[in-house]
Design an enzyme around this catalytic site. Structure first.
Site, PDB file in Angstrom:
ATOM      1  N   LYS A   1       0.832  -1.210   0.000  1.00  0.00           N
ATOM      2  CA  LYS A   1       0.000   0.000   0.000  1.00  0.00           C
ATOM      3  C   LYS A   1       0.862   1.254   0.000  1.00  0.00           C
ATOM      4  O   LYS A   1       0.647   2.176  -0.788  1.00  0.00           O
ATOM      5  CB  LYS A   1      -0.896   0.004   1.250  1.00  0.00           C
ATOM      6  N   ASN A   2       1.847   1.296   0.901  1.00  0.00           N
ATOM      7  CA  ASN A   2       2.596   2.545   1.081  1.00  0.00           C
ATOM      8  C   ASN A   2       3.548   2.842  -0.066  1.00  0.00           C
ATOM      9  O   ASN A   2       4.078   3.932  -0.166  1.00  0.00           O
ATOM     10  CB  ASN A   2       3.329   2.538   2.424  1.00  0.00           C
TER      11      ASN A   2
ATOM     12  N   ARG B   1      -3.713  11.085   4.330  1.00  0.00           N
ATOM     13  CA  ARG B   1      -2.580  12.007   4.358  1.00  0.00           C
ATOM     14  C   ARG B   1      -1.659  11.881   3.140  1.00  0.00           C
ATOM     15  O   ARG B   1      -1.065  12.870   2.728  1.00  0.00           O
ATOM     16  CB  ARG B   1      -1.741  11.738   5.604  1.00  0.00           C
TER      17      ARG B   1
ATOM     18  N   CYS C   1      -3.558  13.286  13.026  1.00  0.00           N
ATOM     19  CA  CYS C   1      -4.287  12.036  12.820  1.00  0.00           C
ATOM     20  C   CYS C   1      -4.190  11.179  14.070  1.00  0.00           C
ATOM     21  O   CYS C   1      -3.571  11.571  15.058  1.00  0.00           O
ATOM     22  CB  CYS C   1      -3.786  11.298  11.589  1.00  0.00           C
TER      23      CYS C   1
ATOM     24  N   ARG D   1       1.850  14.510  13.320  1.00  0.00           N
ATOM     25  CA  ARG D   1       2.313  14.289  11.955  1.00  0.00           C
ATOM     26  C   ARG D   1       2.398  15.570  11.116  1.00  0.00           C
ATOM     27  O   ARG D   1       1.685  15.732  10.119  1.00  0.00           O
ATOM     28  CB  ARG D   1       1.449  13.242  11.249  1.00  0.00           C
ATOM     29  N   PRO D   2       3.279  16.499  11.519  1.00  0.00           N
ATOM     30  CA  PRO D   2       3.443  17.720  10.716  1.00  0.00           C
ATOM     31  C   PRO D   2       4.053  17.426   9.341  1.00  0.00           C
ATOM     32  O   PRO D   2       4.535  16.310   9.094  1.00  0.00           O
ATOM     33  CB  PRO D   2       4.400  18.574  11.549  1.00  0.00           C
ATOM     34  N   VAL D   3       4.027  18.427   8.460  1.00  0.00           N
ATOM     35  CA  VAL D   3       4.619  18.259   7.120  1.00  0.00           C
ATOM     36  C   VAL D   3       5.702  19.307   6.885  1.00  0.00           C
ATOM     37  O   VAL D   3       6.015  19.658   5.755  1.00  0.00           O
ATOM     38  CB  VAL D   3       3.535  18.330   6.007  1.00  0.00           C
ATOM     39  N   ASP D   4       6.296  19.791   7.993  1.00  0.00           N
ATOM     40  CA  ASP D   4       7.304  20.844   7.866  1.00  0.00           C
ATOM     41  C   ASP D   4       8.506  20.422   7.008  1.00  0.00           C
ATOM     42  O   ASP D   4       9.037  21.210   6.225  1.00  0.00           O
ATOM     43  CB  ASP D   4       7.762  21.325   9.263  1.00  0.00           C
ATOM     44  N   LEU D   5       8.920  19.151   7.130  1.00  0.00           N
ATOM     45  CA  LEU D   5      10.086  18.712   6.339  1.00  0.00           C
ATOM     46  C   LEU D   5       9.755  18.672   4.848  1.00  0.00           C
ATOM     47  O   LEU D   5      10.615  18.946   4.003  1.00  0.00           O
ATOM     48  CB  LEU D   5      10.569  17.321   6.777  1.00  0.00           C
TER      49      LEU D   5
ATOM     50  N   ASP E   1       4.946   0.240  11.805  1.00  0.00           N
ATOM     51  CA  ASP E   1       3.704  -0.330  11.266  1.00  0.00           C
ATOM     52  C   ASP E   1       3.508  -1.803  11.640  1.00  0.00           C
ATOM     53  O   ASP E   1       2.490  -2.403  11.284  1.00  0.00           O
ATOM     54  CB  ASP E   1       3.673  -0.182   9.729  1.00  0.00           C
TER      55      ASP E   1
ATOM     56  N   ILE F   1       8.690   6.371  16.818  1.00  0.00           N
ATOM     57  CA  ILE F   1       8.384   7.123  15.583  1.00  0.00           C
ATOM     58  C   ILE F   1       7.169   8.050  15.779  1.00  0.00           C
ATOM     59  O   ILE F   1       7.225   9.222  15.427  1.00  0.00           O
ATOM     60  CB  ILE F   1       8.113   6.165  14.394  1.00  0.00           C
TER      61      ILE F   1
ATOM     62  N   ARG G   1      -8.634  -0.047   4.530  1.00  0.00           N
ATOM     63  CA  ARG G   1      -7.707   0.936   3.959  1.00  0.00           C
ATOM     64  C   ARG G   1      -6.414   0.274   3.490  1.00  0.00           C
ATOM     65  O   ARG G   1      -5.782   0.763   2.562  1.00  0.00           O
ATOM     66  CB  ARG G   1      -7.346   2.000   5.001  1.00  0.00           C
TER      67      ARG G   1
END
Ligand code: EPZ
Length: 419
Positions: free
Chosen positions: A22-23, A92, A116, A121-125, A306, A328, A398
């Site tokens: 999936k990922n 996401r 979530c 889970r920021p997206v700054d990077l 996971d 993580i 999912r």
């Protein structure tokens, strides 16, 4: 909402075919944005998340067609370079369309994903990487508005810590940038290697994927390609843990041994046998009880976050006490209280769970807040006495293709209850 009913106690025996990851699939699908030619992806899992991304891509202007496990994507033109809140909030990984839209179209407007169930889970990077590639970024009304009027420009990006999503996002943008990009402290997950290989098949120039330093030489145009998604290492680990916990012998067909070495090591320590075979990975568990074993989640090649929930489920019935440390995500023990409803003994202290194995779990009504947490309850249900009813099955849908059918084919007493 559907539920899953399991009557515990059956050993598992047979073959589980492992689906495409999936990922990985989600990022490979996004690569269609980078070319006007067809991208044909095989071994594509049919999941709620891949269907969901298909809808987003259609919204952007991609023509998406599925035939069995092959999905053909073609983005002849970008019709709308924007991803609305409702589409990004639900999944996401949708956020990763931002970089490719910017690379091909010069501008894009994509909703910020928000938090979530497993953490902030920021997206700054992700945003920092795109800025280093020359994008001008503004945050307005919950949206990222990005422009690269003269196109993206290669750069050196040194990630302060390892992020799978940010590494993939930078790769997806840098392949069409002018000049060389170097990613340092890059994630090394097999999904990164898979994405890089797919992009290389589309003509991209990438070296070093799978190591901490990735070199990308930008080119003007990517082409179409035929590419097969890598088998899912997390699905592999999940079924391996199901067999180790319930007992029995199952061949995980097409599983790649090297992608789960730490889990195999821990399973050996816990008393199960795992062997690398020509057709996949064979898991044999004939022990009375597993032996308690510790884990700490880490970026690849460390123990995957996971698989943490599934490992915890296995440890609830092991002999002794195991310490499970999650490094993580800050909120990834939501399955523990549900496992406790089934009789598990778990003490939670910050990012550490101490699990004291019990002789027997008891079936109960449970539900979970995310995909991997839900499947840990399935593993617990397979060994619990009596009946377990798992709610909110949409989490499982999912990311696990044909879960009930795969387990039932190996002798589990499991069924979906429609409502
Ligand atoms: C991917 O998420 C996976 N999702 C996750 O799988 C997986 O758990 C995770 O990698 C780690 O292996 C997909 O591939 C779709 P990260 P991702 O960026 O890319 C922090 C599942 O169940 N961070 O490696 O979002 C972040 O909050 C899912 O299939 C920032 O602070 O993970 C986390 O603490 C769940 N800023 C850590 O880094 C950023 O800009 C690692 O996250 C990015 C991340």
């Amino acid at each position: 909402m559907d539920s899953i009913r399991i009557k515990g106690g059956n050993r598992l025996s047979g073959v589980v075919p492992i689906s495409g990851a999936k990922n990985s699939a989600l990022k490979l699908m996004v690569a269609t944005i980078l070319t006007d030619e067809p991208l044909i992806l095989s071994r594509m899992p049919d999941l709620a998340d891949t269907r969901f991304l298909s809808n987003l891509l259609s919204h952007l202007g991609t023509d998406v067609e599925r035939s069995g496990s092959v999905v053909s994507l073609q983005t002849a033109n970008i019709e709308r370079a924007e991803a609305p809140y409702d589409l990004v909030r639900k999944m996401r990984a949708s956020f990763n369309v931002l970089g490719p839209l910017l690379a091909r179209n010069g501008k894009a407007r994509v909703s910020l994903p928000g938090g979530c169930a497993i953490g902030a889970r920021p997206v700054d990077l992700h945003l920092k990487a795109l800025e280093l590639l020359g994008a001008q970024i503004e945050l307005t009304d919950g949206y990222v508005e990005a422009r690269a009027d003269k196109g993206l420009i290669g750069s050196k990006i040194n990630f302060p810590f390892v992020s799978v999503g940010a590494t993939e996002h930078a790769l997806l943008a840098a392949v069409l940038a002018t000049g060389e990009t170097v990613l340092e402290n890059a994630a090394r997950e097999p999904e990164i290697v898979d994405l890089a290989n797919c992009l290389i098949a589309m003509g991209a120039r990438i070296e070093g994927a799978g190591t901490s330093t990735i070199h990308i030489e930008g080119i003007d145009r990517l082409l179409g390609a035929d590419y097969a998604v890598v088998p899912d290492r997390i699905e592999t680990g999940t079924y391996a843990l199901a067999v180790a916990t319930a007992g029995g012998e199952v061949l995980l067909k097409d599983a790649i041994w090297e992608h789960n070495e730490v889990l195999w090591d821990r399973l050996h320590m816990a008393g199960a046998q795992v062997t690398d075979q020509a057709e996949g990975v064979l898991v044999t568990a004939d022990q009375e009880r597993l032996i308690a074993t510790d884990i700490e989640t880490r970026p690849y090649p460390g123990f995957p976050t996971d698989e943490q929930a599934q490992f915890m489920a296995a440890m609830t019935v092991a002999e002794g006490r195991s310490v499970i440390r999650e490094t993580i995500f800050e909120n990834r023990f939501m399955h523990a209280p549900e496992l406790m409803r089934m009789g598990a003994r778990i003490d939670l202290k910050g990012n550490e769970a101490v699990v004291t194995g019990v002789g027997q779990l008891r079936g109960a009504q449970v539900m979970a807040t995310d995909l991997r947490a839900s499947v840990s309850l399935v593993i617990a249900g397979l060994v619990a006495a009596g009946e377990t009813m798992i709610g909110r099955v949409y989490h499982l849908d999912r990311g696990f293709e044909n879960l009930e059918a795969k387990l039932a084919a190996c002798g589990a007493d499991i069924e979906r209850v429609k409502s």
